[in-house]
Design an enzyme around this catalytic site. Structure first.
Site, PDB file in Angstrom:
ATOM      1  N   SER A 103      -9.741   1.810   2.943  1.00 11.05           N
ATOM      2  CA  SER A 103      -8.836   2.552   2.107  1.00 11.05           C
ATOM      3  C   SER A 103      -7.803   1.709   1.352  1.00 11.05           C
ATOM      4  O   SER A 103      -7.206   2.188   0.407  1.00 11.05           O
ATOM      5  CB  SER A 103      -8.096   3.579   2.965  1.00 11.05           C
ATOM      6  OG  SER A 103      -7.227   2.934   3.877  1.00 11.05           O
TER       7      SER A 103
ATOM      8  N   LYS B 234       0.864  -1.175   0.000  1.00 12.75           N
ATOM      9  CA  LYS B 234       0.000   0.000   0.000  1.00 12.75           C
ATOM     10  C   LYS B 234       0.904   1.229   0.000  1.00 12.75           C
ATOM     11  O   LYS B 234       1.940   1.240   0.699  1.00 12.75           O
ATOM     12  CB  LYS B 234      -0.869  -0.027   1.264  1.00 12.75           C
ATOM     13  CG  LYS B 234      -1.916   1.077   1.345  1.00 12.75           C
ATOM     14  CD  LYS B 234      -2.767   0.896   2.613  1.00 12.75           C
ATOM     15  CE  LYS B 234      -3.909   1.900   2.685  1.00 12.75           C
ATOM     16  NZ  LYS B 234      -4.750   1.707   3.889  1.00 12.75           N
TER      17      LYS B 234
ATOM     18  N   SER C  14      -9.976  -0.555   7.111  1.00 13.77           N
ATOM     19  CA  SER C  14      -9.371  -0.342   5.795  1.00 13.77           C
ATOM     20  C   SER C  14      -8.679  -1.543   5.168  1.00 13.77           C
ATOM     21  O   SER C  14      -8.301  -1.491   4.001  1.00 13.77           O
ATOM     22  CB  SER C  14      -8.361   0.808   5.860  1.00 13.77           C
ATOM     23  OG  SER C  14      -9.033   2.047   5.832  1.00 13.77           O
TER      24      SER C  14
END
Lengths: 95, 491
Positions: free
Chosen positions: B158, B83, B182
């Site tokens: 997210s 990420k 997330s």
């Protein structure tokens, strides 16, 4: 609206954020909705409850006061928008 | 590579590890095959902010040399993506924001360092909601990620880029972070397996901070076994993270394969209230029945303050964010406004231009709840309610080993559907936020479909109970095929 436009402008100043004229109304509306939403916390009975600052209710670990980092100023400053002679440049602060 | 390339992307991380060990293919073969998928069939998903092809091939060549010399580590030659919230030395690290769109990290996050030291090959950095603030990936400065199950839908957020990349078989595994859901919510919405460990289990060092008392790193994979493999490498004490847990890390892989007979599963009645889409409730109940058929028992547990978890979170998280994000000032790194007339103008315009709308809202919410006259009424109050929520979980875990329910109230929703209503967006995380507030480990695994879209089963464990969650998930996956389903066009 639970927050006025003036209040929102004040919060923006505290947060060091310039809001564009065309985004202010939207910010006032949505921020007010968020404040209204979190207001439901007020009804919760919390007498004699300790606030929780750490999710495992632990204290802060301390480390020995020893130098562990090497000087990597040039590599770190490679990301800076403006540097001169190893110093960060900002607009003049003192007249 | 033709035929082989097709078979490679379909394999799990553990399957690839065994294939590499048997020399069926090389790490370079594998890396080239996946890079081709990322830039080919995967490109329309917008799952990546940066693809590090050259670096990946270098790492793969080094891995092949290690494999040939018999000195392979736990992950030697295995592909992974991070990420774009994890700092990666010498590689762009944007956190999905304009304010960091030129930031090349001078150091590696501990997670990145540990995975690389074990031999993993990094293929790139995945797209995400800006500063991890969002549940749909639509707040990214680099545009939304699309859900491989239906390109008109959000993959969740997210960690949406990580989830979409794993779901579309572009990569077998990705790191993610979870502050309110997330990792777990996008895992649920894309039919992948995601785990957020106990707070402090994995180091936060080198993660761009959002809400430091809630942030925790984890992984998104195709199965529980792969999650166990990666978590074992990532977890453990790190002196560079001031809240890192000083607790031993069990062998997560060795903890798999245990029957769930006698496992006590807590069911929270409110999780199945009116807010839950009935099409999601069905598969979740069926999954519980599968575990019961294996001898697990279900017990109803009560979390009386559960309804307050989302409002509590939306005081605590923005408060911490407003403080953490004060570092973005246009002086030391990142975007800087042109021609500032003075220092204040430099700060205000840099931040006004550099942050997107949702990030500004959260900074301002946090600033408001911490400001003079409101601190006690909002921030202190929320910290007290957080304590109550945490106590509720603690009493529940006196009766049960895990709490199970739905991960998200609905399957994947359309891009653009909730962007104008922050509260509706926030309520996506209604089932996941509690685990962050209480610092508990949580996991989402695929358990069926609703209208052709994946549904996630949410498992929450007691502190440091990752082994229990991973084993329960692995036992369920041994009996079901939901986690093997691939979206059309990505099989």
């Amino acid at each position: 609206m639970s927050l006025s436009k003036d209040q929102v402008q004040h919060i923006a100043t505290l947060a060091r954020l310039t809001l564009r004229e065309d985004e202010i109304d939207d910010v006032v509306a949505k921020l007010s909705a968020i404040v209204d939403f979190v207001d439901q916390l007020q009804a919760a009975p919390t007498d004699n409850v300790d606030p929780m600052a750490h999710p495992l209710n632990q204290g802060q670990r301390l480390r020995a006061d020893r130098v562990t980092e090497t000087n990597e100023r040039d590599r770190i400053q490679a990301n800076a928008p403006a540097v001169q002679g190893g110093l960060y440049l900002v607009p003049k602060v003192i007249e | 590579m033709g035929q082989d390339a097709e078979s490679l992307h379909g394999r799990t991380l553990c399957g690839l590890r065994d294939g590499l060990a048997r020399r069926e293919f090389s790490s370079v073969d594998l890396t080239e095959a996946l890079l081709e998928r990322i830039s080919g069939v995967g490109a329309p998903l917008n799952a990546f902010i940066t693809v590090t092809a050259e670096l990946a091939l270098q790492q793969a060549r080094a891995a092949d040399r290690l494999l040939a010399s018999g000195k392979a580590g736990a992950l030697t030659g295995l592909p992974i993506v991070h990420k774009d919230l994890f700092c990666t030395r010498g590689v762009l690290t944007t956190c999905g924001s304009r304010i960091l769109d030129n930031f090349v990290s001078p150091y590696d996050a501990t997670v990145v360092e540990r995975l690389a030291a074990a031999g993993a090959v990094m293929l790139g950095k995945t797209n995400m909601d800006e500063f991890a603030m969002g549940s749909s990936n639509e707040t990214s400065y680099f545009g939304p990620v699309r859900n491989p199950w239906n390109a008109a839908l959000s993959p969740g957020g997210s960690s949406g880029g990580s989830a979409a990349a794993v779901a579309a078989r572009l990569v077998p595994a990705a790191t993610g972070t979870d502050t309110g859901g997330s990792i777990r919510q996008p895992a649920a919405l894309t039919g992948t397996t995601g785990i957020k460990p106990t707070y402090g289990r994995v180091s936060r060092y080198g993660m761009v901070a959002f809400a430091s008392s809630l942030d925790q790193a984890g992984v998104i994979t195709r199965c529980a076994e792969d999650a166990a493999l990666l978590l074992g490498v990532m977890a453990g004490f790190d002196p560079r993270d001031s809240t890192s847990a000083e607790a031993p890390v069990p062998d997560y892989l060795a903890g798999l394969g245990k029957p769930v007979k006698g496992l006590r599963i807590g069911i929270v009645r409110q999780h199945f209230d009116a807010g839950l889409d009935p099409a999601v409730a069905g598969p979740v109940r069926d999954a519980l029945a599968v575990l019961e058929a294996q001898g697990a028992t279900t017990v109803e547990v009560d979390l009386p303050n559960l309804d307050l978890s989302v409002p509590t979170y939306y005081v605590v998280a923005p408060a911490e964010a407003s403080s953490n994000l004060s570092r973005f000032d246009g002086v030391r790194y990142g975007h800087r406004a042109d021609n500032p007339k003075d220092l204040l103008d430099l700060y205000c315009r840099t931040r006004g231009e550099g942050f997107g709308a949702e990030v500004k809202r959260r900074i301002m919410t946090g600033t408001y709840v911490l400001s003079a006259g409101y601190y006690d009424a909002y921030y202190l109050k929320a910290q007290k309610v957080r304590q109550l929520i945490s106590r509720d979980f603690a009493s529940a875990f006196e009766q049960v080993d895990v709490i199970a329910g739905p991960t998200a109230p609905t399957p994947a929703f359309a891009l653009g559907d909730k962007t104008d209503d922050p509260i509706q967006m926030y309520l996506n995380d209604i089932y996941t936020i509690g685990a962050n507030l209480a610092g508990l480990p949580g996991m989402s695994i695929p358990c069926g479909f609703a209208g052709g879209l994946p549904v996630g089963l949410h498992l929450v464990g007691a502190h440091f109970g990752e082994s229990t969650l991973l084993n329960c998930a692995q036992q369920y996956q041994a009996l079901t095929d939901w986690h093997r389903a691939a979206p059309e066009g990505y099989a």
